[in-house]
Design a protein around this motif. Structure first.
Motif, mmCIF file in Angstrom:
data_model
loop_
_atom_site.group_PDB
_atom_site.id
_atom_site.type_symbol
_atom_site.label_atom_id
_atom_site.label_comp_id
_atom_site.label_asym_id
_atom_site.label_seq_id
_atom_site.Cartn_x
_atom_site.Cartn_y
_atom_site.Cartn_z
ATOM 1 N N GLY A 46 15.130 -8.705 -16.100
ATOM 2 C CA GLY A 46 13.598 -8.455 -16.378
ATOM 3 C C GLY A 46 13.494 -8.354 -18.252
ATOM 4 N N GLY A 47 11.741 -9.442 -18.808
ATOM 5 C CA GLY A 47 11.767 -9.534 -20.110
ATOM 6 C C GLY A 47 12.697 -10.362 -20.153
ATOM 7 N N ASP A 48 13.114 -11.075 -21.402
ATOM 8 C CA ASP A 48 13.782 -12.576 -21.543
ATOM 9 C C ASP A 48 15.096 -12.730 -20.740
ATOM 10 N N PRO A 49 15.877 -11.993 -20.193
ATOM 11 C CA PRO A 49 17.068 -11.953 -19.006
ATOM 12 C C PRO A 49 16.476 -12.396 -18.074
ATOM 13 N N LEU A 50 15.284 -11.729 -17.738
ATOM 14 C CA LEU A 50 15.158 -12.622 -16.094
ATOM 15 C C LEU A 50 14.110 -13.762 -16.426
ATOM 16 N N GLN A 51 13.805 -14.412 -17.582
ATOM 17 C CA GLN A 51 13.341 -15.998 -17.981
ATOM 18 C C GLN A 51 14.501 -16.389 -18.166
ATOM 19 N N ASN A 52 15.895 -15.678 -18.760
ATOM 20 C CA ASN A 52 16.849 -16.932 -18.311
ATOM 21 C C ASN A 52 17.130 -17.439 -17.374
ATOM 22 N N SER A 87 17.622 -21.084 -21.236
ATOM 23 C CA SER A 87 18.794 -21.090 -19.701
ATOM 24 C C SER A 87 19.994 -21.825 -20.411
ATOM 25 N N ASN A 88 20.156 -21.976 -21.787
ATOM 26 C CA ASN A 88 21.882 -22.300 -22.340
ATOM 27 C C ASN A 88 22.070 -23.747 -21.195
ATOM 28 N N PRO A 89 21.151 -24.895 -21.656
ATOM 29 C CA PRO A 89 21.105 -26.040 -21.259
ATOM 30 C C PRO A 89 22.509 -26.860 -21.448
ATOM 31 N N LEU A 90 23.278 -26.484 -22.499
ATOM 32 C CA LEU A 90 24.397 -26.655 -21.822
ATOM 33 C C LEU A 90 25.146 -26.421 -20.598
ATOM 34 N N PHE A 91 25.079 -24.987 -19.891
ATOM 35 C CA PHE A 91 25.973 -24.130 -18.826
ATOM 36 C C PHE A 91 25.159 -24.923 -18.453
ATOM 37 N N ALA A 92 23.464 -25.134 -17.840
ATOM 38 C CA ALA A 92 22.594 -25.142 -17.237
ATOM 39 C C ALA A 92 23.037 -26.488 -16.213
ATOM 40 N N LYS A 96 24.628 -26.910 -12.698
ATOM 41 C CA LYS A 96 24.098 -27.788 -11.963
ATOM 42 C C LYS A 96 24.662 -29.084 -10.997
ATOM 43 N N VAL A 97 25.939 -29.474 -11.384
ATOM 44 C CA VAL A 97 26.860 -29.760 -11.265
ATOM 45 C C VAL A 97 27.216 -29.879 -10.444
ATOM 46 N N LEU A 98 28.356 -28.008 -10.596
ATOM 47 C CA LEU A 98 28.392 -27.644 -9.276
ATOM 48 C C LEU A 98 27.641 -27.059 -8.469
ATOM 49 N N SER A 99 26.353 -26.853 -8.440
ATOM 50 C CA SER A 99 25.202 -26.506 -7.513
ATOM 51 C C SER A 99 25.828 -25.715 -5.534
ATOM 52 N N PRO A 100 25.772 -27.482 -5.710
ATOM 53 C CA PRO A 100 26.380 -26.951 -3.756
ATOM 54 C C PRO A 100 27.297 -26.261 -3.331
ATOM 55 N N ILE A 101 28.152 -25.857 -4.581
ATOM 56 C CA ILE A 101 29.602 -25.543 -4.087
ATOM 57 C C ILE A 101 29.442 -23.464 -4.234
ATOM 58 N N LEU A 102 28.017 -23.259 -4.773
ATOM 59 C CA LEU A 102 28.039 -22.019 -6.302
ATOM 60 C C LEU A 102 27.551 -21.180 -5.013
ATOM 61 N N PRO A 103 27.055 -19.943 -4.533
ATOM 62 C CA PRO A 103 27.100 -18.737 -4.406
ATOM 63 C C PRO A 103 25.216 -18.817 -4.108
ATOM 64 N N GLY A 104 24.521 -18.705 -3.359
ATOM 65 C CA GLY A 104 22.563 -18.324 -4.123
ATOM 66 C C GLY A 104 22.459 -17.579 -5.553
ATOM 67 N N THR A 105 23.048 -16.688 -4.746
ATOM 68 C CA THR A 105 22.809 -15.677 -6.947
ATOM 69 C C THR A 105 24.012 -16.407 -7.048
ATOM 70 N N PHE A 106 24.151 -16.991 -8.462
ATOM 71 C CA PHE A 106 24.316 -17.077 -9.454
ATOM 72 C C PHE A 106 24.293 -16.847 -10.846
ATOM 73 N N GLN A 107 25.166 -16.113 -11.781
ATOM 74 C CA GLN A 107 24.131 -16.701 -12.742
ATOM 75 C C GLN A 107 26.089 -16.953 -13.719
ATOM 76 N N TYR A 108 25.432 -17.148 -14.713
ATOM 77 C CA TYR A 108 26.828 -18.101 -16.042
ATOM 78 C C TYR A 108 26.422 -17.355 -17.293
ATOM 79 N N ARG A 154 22.755 -9.792 -30.568
ATOM 80 C CA ARG A 154 22.399 -10.691 -29.093
ATOM 81 C C ARG A 154 22.563 -10.867 -28.274
ATOM 82 N N ALA A 155 23.492 -10.574 -27.869
ATOM 83 C CA ALA A 155 24.206 -10.407 -26.563
ATOM 84 C C ALA A 155 23.704 -9.755 -25.282
ATOM 85 N N GLN A 156 22.693 -8.311 -25.659
ATOM 86 C CA GLN A 156 21.520 -7.696 -25.256
ATOM 87 C C GLN A 156 20.037 -8.550 -24.535
ATOM 88 N N ALA A 157 20.177 -9.885 -24.834
ATOM 89 C CA ALA A 157 18.609 -10.468 -24.396
ATOM 90 C C ALA A 157 18.353 -11.598 -24.976
#
Length: 717
Positions: A46-52, A87-92, A96-108, A154-157
């Motif tokens: 919910g909120g900011d975490p879900l937005q991310n 959503s953290n552009p660096l990690f996103a 995204k490059v690895l997305s084809p081999i990642l599972p459908g639900t994946f959070q970094y 800041r680690a909570q949201a």
């Protein structure tokens, strides 16, 4: 020795090993192991975490663009990028490059937070290495950085903002003697900051410019070298910002309001309660009590922690009775001190808060608009916060015998860790609670699955940012590979939003819906949608949501699907009659009559937002007149608002509004207008706003709308 020192041969491997150990242990102690599981997205609910998370979910499934960070499926015309979902552009980009081999639900997010803890430990060790050679001191001292409340909170949201290691790295580069390749290190750090969060840029810029200016003054850097470094930093920031998608939002969307509200309170270092969350996680001490503060001061939460405060109390007597003086450090780094002072003043803002007390200083409108780019100014105190922690440890170590210092550091670190336990317990309880929940959706009818196969997009008939049902339909669209404008963005292009609202209103007025799009109908617009619905389009209610499904009634396969709760396609036609008062406040059905040239609805009504505004409502030719109740945007440049009014294209006069609120404008309908109503069945009112003006252009805050009139009601007689 009373100045910072630097070892010529730092034990890099040892620092890395200790950072890995300390950072990992602190991460698991504070946040727990479940957040690290990339398959577990239940705690981002919910909120900011879900937005991310949803920003990443849409981004990973969209085609590559140029710039790389654009996220067109999440917002459609409401132009945005991965930056504006935090959503953290660096990690996103990496994942995204690895997305084809990642599972459908994946959070970094968990991986990112673990990296933040490890790097927080590493750079705190490097900073402490400037004041001590004792490994025991470095390890114990790093705990006050790892368990710094502003970092953990800041680690909570606000996950990207947990990257405090960027601040520590900048401080380390600014405080250590100039080594080889320092310019490369600054450029790399600016690239990481830009691809993490924009708020780190002014902090880093202050540290870097302070360092560069002083070295140039001392002739440690030549003019050419300084110019090259300036150019390299500017180039890498602009390039990374472009690629991440910072420039996807324009027309004032990157700015906002709130400077002076989200500030640093002068007592924030000692206030253990963060007012943002009223629950148990808001308390950061079992011992110290809350200090009352302003409503937005939670953004300036910079509590030192009980352990750090104990060290401060223990160090003060020794400081005043010894030769150790912090003034020697200020003299060694004067430009850096000036930049830290500037950050502090910007964080405090012109509305100076001291607990619950406040003093307001005048601030030029243009400066306030510029400051609102970083409206949550309390965050910009973080470099000063860590300098304060470092200074406390420095004074303590320089005025205390090593054996006593080690024992007291260990005790104070234990106090710091234990006394911040409310957050740890609250966060892990919330994560466990979220994980135990069965993920459900209110969209249970078979209709939704068929609609997902038939339609490529999901739109709201009332585009807005973070609308009431944004999370429900963002999750629905993400799970079915659709695009949507039902989104939550940190910043939004206001011109794009105004155009989207105008297009949505025109679409309803014509009954012309795109065949590849499912529309979620706002209840305030339901009657207008009924008036102009075409026979082949379905208007119905499914699981409590009103929807328009274009072409559904012409699709035999679609008609076989059941699950409609309330068929509403045969709703009666109606016309607004004499004696009716139409209200244009938020949530009122009459708001659906607004067509073009209007801003977003407010509790009292709606402002115009163009040189011309129009609305259309079903009417009867028995009407004799209309009475408008309006506000007017008046300034020294526009002491009156001149407006031209026409009904169904027939001019009826030019009028002046001279009061800021509650102007009553009564207009009788000419015979030609009544004849036109009899023919069309509707009355279109057009306002030509000859004195419309943008407040920002006058230096009146950051509002970039083109304001003239504020429509409250229309009384028909």
């Amino acid at each position: 020795m009373n100045i910072l020192t630097h070892k010529s041969h730092p034990m890099l491997r040892s620092d890395l090993l200790w950072a890995l150990i300390l950072g990992t242990l602190a991460f698991f102690w504070v946040l727990g192991p479940s957040v690290l599981n990339p398959l577990n997205a239940s705690w981002l609910n919910g909120g900011d975490p879900l937005q991310n998370y949803l920003g990443w979910a849409f981004y990973r499934n969209s085609a590559w663009t140029m710039p790389l960070g654009l996220n067109p499926n999440y917002g459609l015309e409401l132009s945005n990028s991965i930056v504006y979902t935090d959503s953290n552009p660096l990690f996103a980009m990496v994942f995204k490059v690895l997305s084809p081999i990642l599972p459908g639900t994946f959070q970094y997010v968990g991986i990112w937070l673990l990296c933040c803890f490890i790097l927080q430990a590493f750079f705190s060790l490097k900073l402490l290495g400037l004041i001590s050679n004792d490994r025991r001191v470095l390890v114990l001292g790093s705990l006050f950085f790892l368990f710094a409340p502003p970092f953990m909170w800041r680690a909570q949201a606000h996950f990207n903002l947990a990257g405090h290691f960027i601040v520590l790295a900048g401080l380390y580069l600014a405080l250590r003697p100039m080594p080889r390749r320092q310019s490369i290190a600054w450029v790399a750090l600016f690239a990481i900051a830009t691809l993490t969060h924009a708020y780190f840029l002014p902090m880093l810029a202050a540290l870097w410019l302070g360092d560069l200016a002083w070295k140039f003054y001392k002739k440690e850097r030549q003019a050419l070298g300084a110019a090259v470094e300036l150019g390299a930093v500017a180039a890498v920031v602009i390039f990374c910002a472009w690629q991440a998608g910072y420039f996807a939002v324009s027309n004032g969307g990157a700015s906002a309001s709130g400077y002076g509200v989200y500030r640093f309170n002068l007592l924030s270092l000692f206030d253990p309660v963060n007012s943002w969350d009223p629950g148990p996680m808001a308390r950061w001490s079992y011992v110290l009590r809350d200090i009352p503060e302003g409503s937005g001061d939670y953004e300036g939460f910079n509590y030192l922690g009980l352990g750090t405060l104990l060290i401060l109390l223990f160090a003060l007597p020794g400081y005043f009775s010894s030769h150790v003086k912090l003034t020697s450090l200020i003299k060694r780094y004067p430009c850096l001190f000036v930049m830290l002072l500037a950050l502090t003043l910007f964080a405090i803002t012109h509305r100076i808060g001291f607990g619950a007390f406040e003093w307001t200083l005048p601030l030029n409108g243009k400066l306030e608009r510029l400051a609102n780019v970083f409206r949550a100014s309390g965050r910009l105190f973080w470099p000063v916060y860590y300098v304060v922690v470092l200074a406390i440890l420095y004074v303590f170590l320089k005025t205390t015998r090593i054996r006593i210092a080690l024992g007291f550091l260990a005790l104070a670190a234990l106090v710091q860790i234990v006394d911040t336990g409310n957050f740890r317990e609250g966060f892990q309880a919330r994560v466990r609670s979220d994980a135990a929940l069965t993920v459900t959706t209110p969209l249970r009818a078979p209709f939704w699955e068929m609609a997902a196969h038939r339609y490529k997009k999901v739109r709201s008939t009332l585009p807005t940012n973070q609308g009431r049902d944004w999370s429900t339909f963002s999750k629905y669209a993400a799970s079915h590979g659709q695009a949507t404008d039902m989104v939550y963005l940190a910043r939004m292009d206001q011109k794009a939003l105004a155009q989207a609202v105008q297009q949505a209103n025109e679409r309803i007025a014509r009954g012309a819906y795109d065949g590849d799009t499912l529309y979620i109908v706002d209840s305030s617009q339901l009657e207008m949608v009924k008036q102009h619905l075409k026979p082949e389009d379905l208007l119905t209610a499914v699981d409590g949501f009103n929807v328009v499904a274009p072409g559904w009634n012409a699709c035999q396969e679609c008609l076989a699907v059941q699950g409609f709760e309330i068929p509403v396609t045969d709703a009666r036609r109606f016309k607004e009659e004499a004696g009716t008062t139409l209200s244009f406040a938020k949530g009122q059905a009459s708001a659906s009559y607004l067509e073009r040239g209007w801003s977003t609805l407010e509790d009292w009504g709606v402002w115009s937002n163009d040189h011309a505004s129009a609305l259309t409502f079903p009417a009867t030719n028995e009407l004799r007149g209309v009475a408008f109740m309006m506000n007017a945007f008046l300034t020294s440049a526009t002491p009156v608002q001149r407006i031209g009014v026409s009904f169904n294209g027939i001019p009826v006069g030019v009028f002046q509004l001279s009061k800021a609120s509650d102007n009553l404008l009564e207009i009788e309908l000419p015979a030609a207008v009544r004849d036109s109503i009899a023919e069309k069945g509707t009355l279109t009112v057009r306002f030509d706003l000859k004195s419309a003006i943008i407040p920002r252009d006058l230096g009146l805050g950051s509002d970039d709308r083109m304001l003239a009139i504020g429509l409250k009601t229309i009384a028909l007689y």
